[in-house]
Design a protein around this motif. Structure first.
Motif, mmCIF file in Angstrom:
data_model
loop_
_atom_site.group_PDB
_atom_site.id
_atom_site.type_symbol
_atom_site.label_atom_id
_atom_site.label_comp_id
_atom_site.label_asym_id
_atom_site.label_seq_id
_atom_site.Cartn_x
_atom_site.Cartn_y
_atom_site.Cartn_z
ATOM 1 N N HIS A 59 0.810 -1.225 -0.012
ATOM 2 C CA HIS A 59 -0.105 -0.160 -0.078
ATOM 3 C C HIS A 59 0.959 1.276 -0.073
ATOM 4 O O HIS A 59 1.585 1.451 0.852
ATOM 5 C CB HIS A 59 -0.763 0.120 1.240
ATOM 6 N N PRO A 60 0.890 1.946 -0.940
ATOM 7 C CA PRO A 60 1.420 3.145 -1.042
ATOM 8 C C PRO A 60 1.649 4.189 0.036
ATOM 9 O O PRO A 60 2.849 4.738 0.223
ATOM 10 C CB PRO A 60 1.195 4.030 -2.322
ATOM 11 N N ASP A 61 0.506 4.612 0.578
ATOM 12 C CA ASP A 61 0.513 5.358 1.762
ATOM 13 C C ASP A 61 0.922 4.758 2.901
ATOM 14 O O ASP A 61 1.931 5.436 3.764
ATOM 15 C CB ASP A 61 -0.792 5.736 2.220
ATOM 16 N N LEU A 62 1.034 3.448 3.095
ATOM 17 C CA LEU A 62 1.482 2.870 4.213
ATOM 18 C C LEU A 62 3.145 2.741 4.068
ATOM 19 O O LEU A 62 3.846 2.961 5.082
ATOM 20 C CB LEU A 62 1.009 1.692 4.486
ATOM 21 N N GLY A 67 7.847 3.419 5.854
ATOM 22 C CA GLY A 67 9.082 3.202 5.294
ATOM 23 C C GLY A 67 9.441 1.716 5.036
ATOM 24 O O GLY A 67 8.609 0.857 5.432
ATOM 25 N N GLU A 68 10.403 1.443 4.239
ATOM 26 C CA GLU A 68 10.802 -0.042 3.905
ATOM 27 C C GLU A 68 11.953 -0.411 4.512
ATOM 28 O O GLU A 68 12.916 0.408 4.680
ATOM 29 C CB GLU A 68 10.666 -0.404 2.413
ATOM 30 N N PRO A 69 12.395 -1.572 4.986
ATOM 31 C CA PRO A 69 11.332 -2.780 5.067
ATOM 32 C C PRO A 69 10.367 -2.576 6.158
ATOM 33 O O PRO A 69 10.559 -2.099 6.964
ATOM 34 C CB PRO A 69 12.172 -3.955 5.125
ATOM 35 N N VAL A 124 -7.450 -2.993 8.155
ATOM 36 C CA VAL A 124 -7.093 -1.321 8.348
ATOM 37 C C VAL A 124 -5.860 -1.302 9.181
ATOM 38 O O VAL A 124 -5.496 -2.097 9.988
ATOM 39 C CB VAL A 124 -8.572 -0.897 9.474
ATOM 40 N N PHE A 125 -5.053 -0.440 8.852
ATOM 41 C CA PHE A 125 -3.740 0.192 9.624
ATOM 42 C C PHE A 125 -4.349 1.188 10.548
ATOM 43 O O PHE A 125 -4.884 2.279 10.286
ATOM 44 C CB PHE A 125 -2.878 0.739 8.668
ATOM 45 N N MET A 126 -3.916 0.954 11.699
ATOM 46 C CA MET A 126 -4.262 1.880 13.161
ATOM 47 C C MET A 126 -2.880 2.369 13.776
ATOM 48 O O MET A 126 -2.094 1.388 14.058
ATOM 49 C CB MET A 126 -4.855 1.302 13.993
ATOM 50 N N LEU A 137 -7.169 0.056 3.880
ATOM 51 C CA LEU A 137 -6.051 -0.789 2.877
ATOM 52 C C LEU A 137 -7.005 -1.353 1.828
ATOM 53 O O LEU A 137 -6.372 -1.681 0.699
ATOM 54 C CB LEU A 137 -5.331 -1.715 3.642
ATOM 55 N N VAL A 138 -8.284 -1.734 2.220
ATOM 56 C CA VAL A 138 -9.128 -2.423 1.094
ATOM 57 C C VAL A 138 -10.446 -1.920 1.355
ATOM 58 O O VAL A 138 -10.928 -1.489 2.357
ATOM 59 C CB VAL A 138 -8.996 -3.907 1.037
ATOM 60 N N GLU A 139 -11.384 -2.029 0.130
ATOM 61 C CA GLU A 139 -12.865 -1.724 0.456
ATOM 62 C C GLU A 139 -13.397 -3.144 1.085
ATOM 63 O O GLU A 139 -13.074 -4.210 0.692
ATOM 64 C CB GLU A 139 -13.269 -1.254 -0.923
ATOM 65 N N ARG A 140 -14.642 -2.763 1.662
ATOM 66 C CA ARG A 140 -15.284 -4.007 2.121
ATOM 67 C C ARG A 140 -15.634 -4.856 0.980
ATOM 68 O O ARG A 140 -16.265 -4.220 -0.073
ATOM 69 C CB ARG A 140 -16.685 -3.660 2.810
#
Length: 151
Positions: A59-62, A67-69, A124-126, A137-140
């Protein structure tokens, strides 16, 4: 009449009791560790966990936020219930931490399995408490796994 000689237990109880307790605690600790690793392995090998982790890492926003990794936490929490009746049904409710060089947070994945196909209710990311920035991160209703792999 001379006193009776002391038996083994009378001579050695002072070191035998702590040694027996230590041995029992060691066996219990090994048993608990085996159970935890078995639960961890079954959660991490589930379709929902593997797909949630892959989607979070992509996910680009995440990626910008953490950051990576990105590395998942040691122990995912939650439950996965499945049944083969009716073509395969089930429910998954998982939570695991995800950390990167710029921060960390919690991923919550909830999915339902109907006729053998997992569908997300939420992924979801919290971020940590006190920080705004929930990321859906995804739609229902998004299928778990790549779209071309679905029946």
């Amino acid at each position: 009449m001379p006193p009776l000689p002391r038996g083994w237990w009378q001579r050695n109880w002072k070191w035998a009791v702590p040694l027996a307790v230590l041995a029992l605690l060691s066996v219990a600790l090994v048993f608990v560790a085996l159970v935890l690793f078995a639960v961890r392995g079954s959660m991490q090998s589930s379709d929902v966990y593997a797909d949630a982790l892959a989607r979070a890492r992509a996910h680009p926003d995440l990626v910008v936020r953490l950051g990576e990794p990105m590395t998942p936490g040691f122990m995912p929490m939650g439950r996965i219930d499945t049944s083969t009746e009716g073509g395969g049904s089930g429910y998954a409710d998982l939570t695991f931490t995800l950390s990167g060089p710029h921060g960390s947070g919690r991923i919550t994945a909830t999915a339902e399995r109907m006729r053998g196909v997992w569908l997300y209710e939420q992924l979801v990311f919290m971020p940590p408490r006190g920080i705004d920035g929930r990321i859906d991160l995804v739609e229902r209703g998004t299928p778990v796994g790549p779209a071309d792999a679905l029946p």
